[in-house]
Design a protein around this motif. Structure first.
Motif, PDB file in Angstrom:
ATOM      1  N   VAL A 197       0.829  -1.205   0.000  1.00 16.00           N
ATOM      2  CA  VAL A 197       0.000   0.000   0.000  1.00 16.00           C
ATOM      3  C   VAL A 197       0.864   1.257   0.000  1.00 16.00           C
ATOM      4  O   VAL A 197       0.681   2.155  -0.819  1.00 16.00           O
ATOM      5  CB  VAL A 197      -0.946   0.006   1.218  1.00 16.00           C
ATOM      6  N   TRP A 198       1.842   1.317   0.917  1.00 17.84           N
ATOM      7  CA  TRP A 198       2.640   2.550   1.026  1.00 17.84           C
ATOM      8  C   TRP A 198       3.494   2.780  -0.213  1.00 17.84           C
ATOM      9  O   TRP A 198       3.648   3.922  -0.672  1.00 17.84           O
ATOM     10  CB  TRP A 198       3.494   2.526   2.294  1.00 17.84           C
TER      11      TRP A 198
ATOM     12  N   PHE B 229       9.720  -0.366   5.208  1.00 19.50           N
ATOM     13  CA  PHE B 229       9.764   0.479   6.406  1.00 19.50           C
ATOM     14  C   PHE B 229       9.900   1.950   6.001  1.00 19.50           C
ATOM     15  O   PHE B 229       9.149   2.811   6.467  1.00 19.50           O
ATOM     16  CB  PHE B 229      10.954   0.064   7.279  1.00 19.50           C
TER      17      PHE B 229
ATOM     18  N   ARG C 253       3.809   8.383   5.604  1.00 16.08           N
ATOM     19  CA  ARG C 253       3.157   9.019   6.746  1.00 16.08           C
ATOM     20  C   ARG C 253       3.661  10.443   6.951  1.00 16.08           C
ATOM     21  O   ARG C 253       2.930  11.296   7.428  1.00 16.08           O
ATOM     22  CB  ARG C 253       3.389   8.201   8.019  1.00 16.08           C
ATOM     23  N   SER C 254       4.916  10.708   6.612  1.00 12.87           N
ATOM     24  CA  SER C 254       5.449  12.074   6.714  1.00 12.87           C
ATOM     25  C   SER C 254       4.716  12.999   5.766  1.00 12.87           C
ATOM     26  O   SER C 254       4.282  14.073   6.138  1.00 12.87           O
ATOM     27  CB  SER C 254       6.922  12.131   6.318  1.00 12.87           C
TER      28      SER C 254
ATOM     29  N   LEU D 253       3.284   6.043  -2.731  1.00 13.88           N
ATOM     30  CA  LEU D 253       4.447   6.896  -3.021  1.00 13.88           C
ATOM     31  C   LEU D 253       4.756   6.950  -4.508  1.00 13.88           C
ATOM     32  O   LEU D 253       5.333   7.918  -5.001  1.00 13.88           O
ATOM     33  CB  LEU D 253       5.689   6.384  -2.285  1.00 13.88           C
TER      34      LEU D 253
ATOM     35  N   GLU E  66       6.836   3.492   4.352  1.00 11.50           N
ATOM     36  CA  GLU E  66       5.789   3.860   5.313  1.00 11.50           C
ATOM     37  C   GLU E  66       6.162   5.158   6.035  1.00 11.50           C
ATOM     38  O   GLU E  66       5.318   6.040   6.214  1.00 11.50           O
ATOM     39  CB  GLU E  66       5.551   2.730   6.333  1.00 11.50           C
ATOM     40  N   VAL E  67       7.427   5.275   6.432  1.00 16.59           N
ATOM     41  CA  VAL E  67       7.876   6.520   7.078  1.00 16.59           C
ATOM     42  C   VAL E  67       7.628   7.705   6.146  1.00 16.59           C
ATOM     43  O   VAL E  67       7.038   8.719   6.546  1.00 16.59           O
ATOM     44  CB  VAL E  67       9.382   6.436   7.452  1.00 16.59           C
TER      45      VAL E  67
END
Lengths: 207, 207, 207, 207
Positions: free
Chosen positions: A103-104, A192, A199-200, A108, A195-196
């Motif tokens: 998903v992330w 990882f 979310r940022s 992106l 996702e960071v």
């Protein structure tokens, strides 16, 4: 085909697949996973097309040659096998190629030419990166169903040997390593960091 | 009722339910799962009402006929059994119907007439879709406790044979497939895409 | 080295690591975990460098002395071993040090001098905190690859004995406890509160 | 104390706890779980204080009377045992009380006098609710360490017998049911709806 060595390979690839499925990175029949069985001549162990990636066993893999002729196993290779072939041919140290859909990563890849990641300790999980003061660039390539054309674009792209993976837009990640363990680590590191980053950029104070 | 074949069915449905529960898509006693045991005459294997969907076993299923009379098993059919009946009757190739409740699906269904999903590789996990250049339309139907009226609306809706599922507003997803495996794959594909869409539309730069 | 007692230690550390991996807090080879085997003289059981933290077993640990000489086990200590040494030396009651990398912690550490958490019942999970009316301050230290310099900064920081952990910016959490169980509880408490804080500050009405 | 019946109770409570831990709803030693062993006179089986809730076994429970005297088991009752006592005393049909701490619940409890949930099918998972056209009100009570005063407030609150649970602000959920299974279902229903509500209110177009 079931020598002790090839069974070990299957187990490592199937374990990675099961874990990726658990995390939601290879839903449905998405994703595919391969490992080099021999380099001279090229022989690749790869998931057969259309299987649920959370439930692979030692009947789920094919062994193919450099022209994707089937040497062992049943089923047919996925259309994306060409991409794996291109990566093995172009990068002489690669022993495993893993492809996931998350998903992330999908989010992106929507509108960037590349996903750039900078300044995180987690980058040190990528082979050869020894400091967080590193910028990793994950090129984003337009998605297409023409895998022959796509493989040519990827061939060109791989001239930049500093990259550890690339993203097909709204499709998924390709990453690799000398071993299955290294390729799997690269998937985890990228997911990882995606996702960071995701979310940022969703936060009100993001640029 | 416990022939080898029916046990296989139970196992596949119960495995899907357990996995959906793990992912948070059938909390409490929500959701229900069925498979066609025979088409001529129609016989359906379906979860009994009121059971925790994460802990199904072979006593959790009923076999019913086209009028929902119980042929085997104990318990009573859920009120939503009518919806399963309608789908099997209307779509001659369907062998399994799965119904789940997820957070992202619930959120997307709040204020849309349909959930439209376009341009993602993951769409190729839906039966018959061969390219990401596809728009999938998931109609959103008003939720109601009048399942007889609802079944009629669904009957009308299913005239559009291009759809792979529909959503009851603030309630849950119905999807189906020729086999349990295909229906399960459709749940995973839709849930993945619902999360992508949900996270996209929450972002400051979303349209 | 495999006495009954040391095996117990390995099991507790490996269990914690496996659970943290499952939650996505030690992807790849990130994170490291240690326990004091003896205080006089100092002997530390610590994860060897470069291992996948989700799959540790009793061959994954080293026993080292206060100068990080290896007393038992194979492999080499991680570069971050100095940080563990500093914590054990400086805090006489600490019996275990755990280091994790999480998405929410990474996000919170981006631009703060400290992560401040106040008013949550969950704070009572930190040793010595008996009311939710408590402000916990998690200092954020600049990340660096110079672990010798970093260890000196940490030595200074630990003069404040009210803290239960600190964060290396865009890197990860260090926390500790009298036992492995207490240190593990501290990881869980901090991760819960980091997620609460992270999700709060992303909301439109956040300060 | 280990009769067949009490073992069954432990197993159900411990299973619920393990599942809640897996989902991140009882991190550290947070949460506590109880079941009525007898109503006349009141005897309650409840988790002992300070245990990790993800790893309960049949030594983790106490049996206490209406004044919280220990009848069987080792350890001491948690300070929050008074709240359980109040609920059992006040609501004659309740057979189990479960208390959890989740991220989404904590966030929703920040600044509301009550969490109101309306119009979702999932509400039908609450005992006695037969339609989605229902408004569930979860009162939010100020958190305090004075459990005696708190228990009095809760006693008053429970005069409203339409509620299925209440929330201690920035602390956690209390819910109950006639059986452990029903109370567990209520936890799942509330957590699902808290996440839906939490994600809705974080969106740019939320009121």
């Amino acid at each position: 085909m079931k020598t002790a060595e090839s069974t070990k390979t299957y187990t490592e690839l199937a374990d990675a697949a099961r874990e990726f499925y658990r995390r939601g990175w290879v839903f449905g029949t998405s994703g595919n996973f391969s490992m080099l069985a021999s380099r001279e001549p090229i022989r690749i162990t790869i998931t057969a097309s259309g299987l649920d990636k959370g439930r692979l066993d030692d009947t789920s893999f094919l062994e193919i040659d450099a022209d994707s002729n089937i040497l062992a196993g049943s089923g047919k290779p996925s259309a994306e096998t060409q991409i794996h072939q291109t990566i093995y041919r172009r990068l002489p140290n690669v022993g495993s190629v893993l492809h996931t859909h998350s998903v992330w990563g999908t989010l992106l890849s929507e509108d960037r030419g590349a996903i750039e990641i900078e300044g995180y300790e987690m980058l040190k999980g990528l082979a050869g990166v020894t400091t967080h003061e590193h910028t990793e660039r994950v090129p984003v390539i337009e998605n297409t169903q023409d895998y022959t054309a796509l493989s040519k674009d990827i061939e060109t792209l791989l001239a930049d040997t500093s990259i550890h993976g690339f993203y097909l837009r709204r499709h998924g990640l390709y990453t690799w390593g000398e071993t299955v363990a290294e390729a799997r680590r690269h998937v985890e590191i990228f997911e990882f960091l995606f996702e960071v980053l995701g979310r940022s950029s969703g936060r009100p104070d993001s640029p």
